[in-house]
Each structure stands twice: as C-alpha cells, then as structure tokens.
Design a protein around this motif. Structure first.
Motif, PDB file in Angstrom:
ATOM      1  N   LEU A  96     -60.199 -12.175 -50.520  1.00  0.00           N
ATOM      2  CA  LEU A  96     -61.215 -11.415 -49.778  1.00  0.00           C
ATOM      3  C   LEU A  96     -62.325 -12.360 -49.327  1.00  0.00           C
ATOM      4  O   LEU A  96     -62.816 -13.176 -50.097  1.00  0.00           O
ATOM      5  N   MET A  97     -62.730 -12.219 -48.054  1.00  0.00           N
ATOM      6  CA  MET A  97     -63.790 -13.070 -47.499  1.00  0.00           C
ATOM      7  C   MET A  97     -65.118 -12.324 -47.341  1.00  0.00           C
ATOM      8  O   MET A  97     -66.177 -12.938 -47.392  1.00  0.00           O
ATOM      9  N   GLY A  98     -65.075 -11.035 -47.069  1.00  0.00           N
ATOM     10  CA  GLY A  98     -66.331 -10.321 -46.846  1.00  0.00           C
ATOM     11  C   GLY A  98     -66.072  -8.891 -46.433  1.00  0.00           C
ATOM     12  O   GLY A  98     -64.930  -8.440 -46.445  1.00  0.00           O
ATOM     13  N   GLY A  99     -67.149  -8.190 -46.087  1.00  0.00           N
ATOM     14  CA  GLY A  99     -66.981  -6.808 -45.667  1.00  0.00           C
ATOM     15  C   GLY A  99     -68.276  -6.030 -45.694  1.00  0.00           C
ATOM     16  O   GLY A  99     -69.362  -6.591 -45.733  1.00  0.00           O
ATOM     17  N   ASP A 100     -68.126  -4.709 -45.707  1.00  0.00           N
ATOM     18  CA  ASP A 100     -69.289  -3.825 -45.618  1.00  0.00           C
ATOM     19  C   ASP A 100     -68.884  -2.466 -46.180  1.00  0.00           C
ATOM     20  O   ASP A 100     -67.740  -2.046 -46.035  1.00  0.00           O
ATOM     21  N   THR A 101     -69.818  -1.822 -46.869  1.00  0.00           N
ATOM     22  CA  THR A 101     -69.559  -0.456 -47.344  1.00  0.00           C
ATOM     23  C   THR A 101     -70.645   0.450 -46.782  1.00  0.00           C
ATOM     24  O   THR A 101     -71.799   0.057 -46.671  1.00  0.00           O
ATOM     25  N   THR A 102     -70.252   1.653 -46.436  1.00  0.00           N
ATOM     26  CA  THR A 102     -71.207   2.614 -45.901  1.00  0.00           C
ATOM     27  C   THR A 102     -70.773   4.006 -46.325  1.00  0.00           C
ATOM     28  O   THR A 102     -69.677   4.184 -46.843  1.00  0.00           O
ATOM     29  N   SER A 103     -71.633   4.973 -46.138  1.00  0.00           N
ATOM     30  CA  SER A 103     -71.292   6.331 -46.538  1.00  0.00           C
ATOM     31  C   SER A 103     -70.867   7.146 -45.322  1.00  0.00           C
ATOM     32  O   SER A 103     -71.185   6.810 -44.184  1.00  0.00           O
ATOM     33  N   THR A 104     -70.113   8.212 -45.587  1.00  0.00           N
ATOM     34  CA  THR A 104     -69.721   9.129 -44.518  1.00  0.00           C
ATOM     35  C   THR A 104     -69.585  10.521 -45.110  1.00  0.00           C
ATOM     36  O   THR A 104     -69.340  10.662 -46.317  1.00  0.00           O
ATOM     37  N   LYS A 105     -69.739  11.529 -44.259  1.00  0.00           N
ATOM     38  CA  LYS A 105     -69.459  12.897 -44.691  1.00  0.00           C
ATOM     39  C   LYS A 105     -68.037  13.297 -44.325  1.00  0.00           C
ATOM     40  O   LYS A 105     -67.576  14.382 -44.644  1.00  0.00           O
ATOM     41  N   GLY A 106     -67.332  12.411 -43.619  1.00  0.00           N
ATOM     42  CA  GLY A 106     -65.964  12.702 -43.208  1.00  0.00           C
ATOM     43  C   GLY A 106     -64.965  12.118 -44.189  1.00  0.00           C
ATOM     44  O   GLY A 106     -65.313  11.799 -45.318  1.00  0.00           O
ATOM     45  N   PRO A 107     -63.723  11.957 -43.744  1.00  0.00           N
ATOM     46  CA  PRO A 107     -62.691  11.372 -44.600  1.00  0.00           C
ATOM     47  C   PRO A 107     -62.968   9.890 -44.854  1.00  0.00           C
ATOM     48  O   PRO A 107     -63.709   9.246 -44.115  1.00  0.00           O
ATOM     49  N   LEU A 108     -62.353   9.369 -45.902  1.00  0.00           N
ATOM     50  CA  LEU A 108     -62.424   7.936 -46.197  1.00  0.00           C
ATOM     51  C   LEU A 108     -61.783   7.154 -45.045  1.00  0.00           C
ATOM     52  O   LEU A 108     -60.665   7.464 -44.625  1.00  0.00           O
ATOM     53  N   VAL A 109     -62.510   6.163 -44.519  1.00  0.00           N
ATOM     54  CA  VAL A 109     -61.964   5.292 -43.474  1.00  0.00           C
ATOM     55  C   VAL A 109     -62.019   3.852 -43.975  1.00  0.00           C
ATOM     56  O   VAL A 109     -63.076   3.378 -44.393  1.00  0.00           O
ATOM     57  N   LEU A 110     -60.875   3.202 -43.951  1.00  0.00           N
ATOM     58  CA  LEU A 110     -60.751   1.820 -44.407  1.00  0.00           C
ATOM     59  C   LEU A 110     -60.362   0.966 -43.208  1.00  0.00           C
ATOM     60  O   LEU A 110     -59.473   1.348 -42.444  1.00  0.00           O
ATOM     61  N   SER A 111     -61.029  -0.166 -43.037  1.00  0.00           N
ATOM     62  CA  SER A 111     -60.672  -1.063 -41.939  1.00  0.00           C
ATOM     63  C   SER A 111     -60.538  -2.475 -42.489  1.00  0.00           C
ATOM     64  O   SER A 111     -61.455  -2.973 -43.136  1.00  0.00           O
ATOM     65  N   LEU A 112     -59.395  -3.076 -42.246  1.00  0.00           N
ATOM     66  CA  LEU A 112     -59.129  -4.403 -42.803  1.00  0.00           C
ATOM     67  C   LEU A 112     -58.838  -5.381 -41.672  1.00  0.00           C
ATOM     68  O   LEU A 112     -58.051  -5.098 -40.772  1.00  0.00           O
ATOM     69  N   THR A 113     -59.535  -6.509 -41.702  1.00  0.00           N
ATOM     70  CA  THR A 113     -59.263  -7.600 -40.759  1.00  0.00           C
ATOM     71  C   THR A 113     -58.585  -8.710 -41.539  1.00  0.00           C
ATOM     72  O   THR A 113     -59.072  -9.093 -42.605  1.00  0.00           O
ATOM     73  N   ILE A 114     -57.481  -9.184 -41.023  1.00  0.00           N
ATOM     74  CA  ILE A 114     -56.743 -10.230 -41.721  1.00  0.00           C
ATOM     75  C   ILE A 114     -56.751 -11.512 -40.906  1.00  0.00           C
ATOM     76  O   ILE A 114     -56.731 -11.470 -39.680  1.00  0.00           O
ATOM     77  N   ILE A 115     -56.833 -12.618 -41.627  1.00  0.00           N
ATOM     78  CA  ILE A 115     -56.842 -13.941 -40.997  1.00  0.00           C
ATOM     79  C   ILE A 115     -55.634 -14.703 -41.530  1.00  0.00           C
ATOM     80  O   ILE A 115     -55.438 -14.783 -42.748  1.00  0.00           O
ATOM     81  N   GLY A 116     -54.839 -15.254 -40.631  1.00  0.00           N
ATOM     82  CA  GLY A 116     -53.731 -16.096 -41.017  1.00  0.00           C
ATOM     83  C   GLY A 116     -53.762 -17.374 -40.202  1.00  0.00           C
ATOM     84  O   GLY A 116     -54.659 -17.568 -39.375  1.00  0.00           O
ATOM     85  N   SER A 117     -52.795 -18.245 -40.419  1.00  0.00           N
ATOM     86  CA  SER A 117     -52.749 -19.469 -39.620  1.00  0.00           C
ATOM     87  C   SER A 117     -51.305 -19.854 -39.359  1.00  0.00           C
ATOM     88  O   SER A 117     -50.377 -19.415 -40.054  1.00  0.00           O
ATOM     89  N   VAL A 118     -51.154 -20.683 -38.333  1.00  0.00           N
ATOM     90  CA  VAL A 118     -49.824 -21.076 -37.874  1.00  0.00           C
ATOM     91  C   VAL A 118     -49.946 -22.469 -37.252  1.00  0.00           C
ATOM     92  O   VAL A 118     -51.033 -22.842 -36.786  1.00  0.00           O
ATOM     93  N   ILE A 119     -48.871 -23.230 -37.288  1.00  0.00           N
ATOM     94  CA  ILE A 119     -48.876 -24.527 -36.599  1.00  0.00           C
ATOM     95  C   ILE A 119     -49.023 -24.261 -35.097  1.00  0.00           C
ATOM     96  O   ILE A 119     -48.346 -23.376 -34.570  1.00  0.00           O
ATOM     97  N   PRO A 120     -49.940 -24.974 -34.414  1.00  0.00           N
ATOM     98  CA  PRO A 120     -50.168 -24.687 -32.988  1.00  0.00           C
ATOM     99  C   PRO A 120     -48.869 -24.651 -32.176  1.00  0.00           C
ATOM    100  O   PRO A 120     -48.012 -25.523 -32.347  1.00  0.00           O
ATOM    101  N   GLY A 121     -48.747 -23.613 -31.382  1.00  0.00           N
ATOM    102  CA  GLY A 121     -47.561 -23.472 -30.533  1.00  0.00           C
ATOM    103  C   GLY A 121     -46.393 -22.785 -31.223  1.00  0.00           C
ATOM    104  O   GLY A 121     -45.391 -22.490 -30.582  1.00  0.00           O
ATOM    105  N   GLN A 122     -46.499 -22.510 -32.526  1.00  0.00           N
ATOM    106  CA  GLN A 122     -45.359 -21.921 -33.243  1.00  0.00           C
ATOM    107  C   GLN A 122     -45.492 -20.421 -33.491  1.00  0.00           C
ATOM    108  O   GLN A 122     -44.618 -19.826 -34.116  1.00  0.00           O
ATOM    109  N   ALA A 123     -46.578 -19.798 -33.046  1.00  0.00           N
ATOM    110  CA  ALA A 123     -46.693 -18.344 -33.191  1.00  0.00           C
ATOM    111  C   ALA A 123     -45.696 -17.666 -32.265  1.00  0.00           C
ATOM    112  O   ALA A 123     -45.590 -18.026 -31.093  1.00  0.00           O
TER     113      ALA A 123
END
Lengths: 332, 332
Positions: B126-153
C-alpha cells in the motif's frame, strides 16, 4: 441461449460511449485513448514519483447544487495541493466515479469541462479510471501522480524546535465560503464562495532549500498545525492575530474567527522554516511560483514539547491561550 | 472562540487512529507510514509504469453479506488482473474509501487482513489513500501501479486477421458463483462461490513474444471479446463448444451456459495469438507463471470484419451463429 439480437453485441455499451463523450478529451498519451485495461506511463527520467488519492462524496465534500465544473476542478485542485505540499510537479491523474441515476450526462459534461480547464492550467493529463453505478450519493476518487528531483520532496517530518510556522495566502476563506453558500453569512462579492469552489493549489512553491517540513491545510489550520507538530514531536504555537485573513474574511467580523482557524478547505501550505531563512522572507513577504507570486506569513513557531506532550496551542495578542469549541474536521 | 478543551487538539482524531489501526500494517516504504500528504515512489529503473483504477460499490460489485476479507482481496485481485492483461509486474496500490455508518471497525479489520494476505502473495504494498464518510453504500476505489520493460506491454490493439483467440483458465465460474450466492443455483462444494469471491489474477503470464493483443475478461467473455475485436477493426468468432468450463460449471447444465459466456467476473486473460505461436501452445495447453502453470485454450479466431462491421459472433458445433438474451455487463 436464446435466438435474439446478435446485432446489439456490436454496439458500444452505454458505459463506453459515456467515457468517450465525457473523458476522452482529457486523456493524455499515457491513457492509450482510455481503451485499454491500464495506462502506460514512462516516468520522467531521474525523478521520484509523488502519488496521492482523495475521494469526494456528494453532500459531504460538495453540495449537489454546486456548479459541476467547479466540482471537477476542486477535486483536481485538492489533489494538486497534496503535490504542492511536497514540492512536486504534476504529471497525471486517474479518476473513478460511482454514479447515481440523478446525475445526468449534462452534469458530467460540465464536470469534465472544469477538469479540462484545470488540467491545462496545471500541466497534467488524465491517465485512466473507472465508472460504475451506485444507488447512493455521487462518489468521486482521484489519484494524482507528480514527480520531484530525488531527495527534494519536503515531508511532514523534518521540523526542529526554533523553526518558524509559516503559511501561504490567506486562511479561512474556503470555510467561510461554505457558510455563505449555506446562507449563514453574507458574501456580497461572492469572493468567499469562489474560494470554497476553486481553491488555489500552490503548485511550484519552492519548498526545497526553504522549508524543513510542510503539509497542506485541508482540515483546518489548527488541526493541521497539530499534525505537523506531532509528526515532529514538537509543540507549535500559533499567534491568532498573525494568521493572514483576506479582506472578505475580516469583513465577516470577530464571530467568524474560529471558523477561519478551524474550518478547513484552505488548501494553503503550512511550513516549518528554519530561522536562517526567515529574515529574507519576512522582508519580501512572498515567493515566486510559475502561477504568480504567493504571499508567505509567519504565524507562529515550533518549540520543544510542553510537558512532553506534542501538539498545537493558539495564543492571543497577550500570549494567553485560546481554546476552540472544535478542533477541525475529521472525516470519520 | 470559546474557552473549552484545548486538550482535545492533542488527541488523534478518529480518522487517523482508524487509518493506523486498519491500514498501517499494509504500508510499504513509499507510503511514508501513511502520515504524509502523498507517497514517494522511486520507479524501478529502466521500466515503464502501468496504472489502473477500479471502483467497487456495495451491493453492485459485492454483497453486504460477503466475507469482508474476500472483498478486500477481490478489489486488489481485479486490479491485479488489469496489470496481468498487459504483462506488468505489481509495484503498489492506493485506496480511497467512502464509509457508511453501518460498516464497523471490525469489518475493516477483516477487509484489511484479506488485502494483506493478497498483497504479500502478489508482491506489492500500500502506498497511500484517503478515507471519508458517506450516507450511501460503501464505495472502494483502488489504484494499482505496476511496471513493465519498455515496449513489452501488451495492449488491446495489435491483433491481426488470422490470429487465434485464446483464454486462460476456465470461464463462467465467477458468474455462476454469484448466482449460487443468490440462492439460484446449487454449489455443493462452494467451488463456484470461491471463484466469485477470489478470482485468480494471471500475474506473470508471459504475454510478450506470445500475444499480439490482450485484455482481461471482467464484463463477460462475449462482450469483452467484442471489445478486443472492435479495437482491432476485426471480427472475432467464438466456438461456444471450445470455451473451457470447470467441472463445477459443467455440472450446472446447459441452462447456465449463457451465464458462463456472458456473465462476467472471470478475470481470465483473453489473447490474440498469431498462428506461428499456436502449434506449441496447442501441444502444451499451458504456460508457466510464478504462481504456477496456467492453462490456455483456443476458443476462436479473428478475421476480416464481416460486411465492414467489426465485433463478435458465437457459433455452435455446426458453425451456426448463437445469440444471447444479453451481451454482458455495462456498469452504467
């Protein structure tokens, strides 16, 4: 399997045409036209990346009645403020949104226009994201990517006893703007509401070589100064009379001073500045950034923790401690 | 300003102790102990970054009654699947959450345990994030970071007429698992429900040098194959009888075949593979990954667009086109 409409499979589903219409115009080269599973980003050579994520919820962080273009802009600006607090340069952003039925396509088109204007101003582009539906309020989540020369990111830790506490711009306008929008306060020129809708992230603030620690003020000056002090095991003392207020904030009168100091939504930068850098700053009162000059004001100082307890205290002009009915916003 | 409780300002507000309790154990070096405005990440030298973001909403993407540890794990695994589809290696992730009052701290502790097990398995933090409140349903948002050898994606574009359409693993188990959890289908061993709760991202699939184009199957095989075909201006023909089904899926009988092919939640990888690579694959039927061998099955082929119209068609064993009552999930 029933014998029905193969043709529909060649149509673009609603989600995809929505993304194309509202967000394709924001996409930069990393986004691969928003058609792929992920973005492909070549990190700028010889730089570290700075990444932050912030979520905003309808009727918690913005009002349903706010102009949608300012909501997009504000979400981006709040995240830009996190980059500014570390001295980072913006590179790109990703967005996820949970969309309730009452938010129309026209709303999103305006939302996207606000984002477009601001991403152009601050020099970054959309890299990717996701859209989904919800029966609850609109939830927006933005991840921002910036970069910095290795070793030059300013963090919350690094302040020393004896450092001054400084802040950019003016404090309290955003919180007063919210009260004005709620009809609790007069805002004849709309200055305060504008500051609530459109905070000014201090991108390009030359923190490296100046500040020993920094953070942005989002949850209220007093609470955030407390975080900065605690992260460094220090006490910070704020002189209430020195906190810079705009003309509009002053005009609201003494009753609203606590709101200014504790209200949040400032997106100014709070810094610890070592004594050797202070004389020059006290003289000039500002620093240059690519987005124009930014005023800097000394509002207090860090000292060894009081009875071993780190944290924040606010004093009046006679040096008498001031207390508040609430410390700041906690989002949970 | 009233004369009350300065002491409270030195206490940790609820949001911060919540983050420390539930998420500090997931944080890697880039996260700066989750105490700063942003994460600081040194990109691996000589690699491009691959980034994706996905949101999940309570009662849209998961059921309130699902075990919370599987919800955390599934959110991460869905995002990992986006990296796998491009042949990228996981590096880190950021999380934002909008939390309604009915989701307890104990829920989040279990949620976090699921994330911890999976981030260890797939080698990211885990690198970071944010928590907040809501009156609605639970909403989860995940950003993922990966890496690849240039030109090989590997991207969605790159397929040619004549390439085979291949898929990893088995198709339909996730969609059937959801039906089982909804009580519409027997799932005596819980195999299908497990595949719905815990998809297997195909991290480490050696796509470079093998596939000309790839994507992950999240919205249903037929719809996603249609995307892959359209991105390349081609028609893709799926032979329904060749689509790999698990024993559990076969046991549900013919009535559920449409659900398998259009239901979604597979998180398998769909690939275009040029003819010169096919004989070896047809012989071995699998490839090696760091997480074990993965079966690959040829389920169809790409051809020039039919009457200038690119898209997908499904045929039965006699080559007769099969139609469906719906194409797949659109999230809006």
């Amino acid at each position: 399997m029933t014998q029905q409409r193969t043709a529909s499979l060649t149509d673009l589903p609603g989600e995809f045409s929505f993304i194309r219409r509202c967000f394709a115009g924001l996409a930069g080269p990393a986004a691969l036209d928003l058609r792929d599973d992920a973005a492909l980003f070549t990190p700028p050579q010889g730089r570290e990346l700075v990444m932050a994520a912030d979520a905003m919820v309808e009727n918690v962080h913005f009002l349903s009645s706010d102009p949608p273009d300012t909501i997009g802009g504000k979400l981006l600006r709040c995240n830009l403020s996190d980059l500014a607090a570390m001295g980072a340069r913006p590179e790109g952003w990703l967005l996820t949104l949970a969309r309730p039925p009452h938010i129309t396509d026209a709303w999103f088109e305006a939302f996207s226009r606000g984002l477009k204007a601001d991403q152009e101003r601050f020099g970054l582009t959309l890299m990717g994201g996701d859209t989904t539906s919800t029966k609850g309020p609109l939830v927006l989540s933005l991840t921002i990517i910036g970069s910095v020369i290795p070793g030059q990111a300013i963090q919350r830790r690094g302040a020393q006893a004896g450092d001054g506490l400084w802040v950019t711009g003016t404090i309290g306008d955003g919180a007063l703007g919210l009260q004005a929008l709620l009809g609790k306060l007069a805002d004849p020129d709309g200055v305060l509401a504008r500051r609530y809708h459109t905070p000014e992230p201090r991108i390009g603030l030359p923190l490296y070589g100046l500040a020993s620690a920094a953070m942005d003020v989002s949850d209220g000056l007093v609470q955030d100064a407390g975080h900065l002090a605690r992260e460094n095991g220090l006490t910070v003392t704020i002189r209430a009379a020195d906190v810079p207020l705009s003309h509009a904030a002053r005009a609201t009168g003494q009753t609203w001073r606590e709101t200014c100091l504790t209200g949040g939504d400032d997106y100014e930068i709070l810094m610890a500045i070592p004594p050797e850098h202070e004389p020059a700053l006290l003289k000039s009162g500002c620093v240059q950034t690519p987005h124009g000059p930014v005023t800097l004001t000394r509002i207090g100082a860090f000292s060894a923790p009081d009875h071993g307890q780190s944290g924040v205290q606010v004093i009046d002009e006679e040096g008498v401690p001031v207390a508040f009915s609430r410390g700041g916003w906690s989002h949970l």
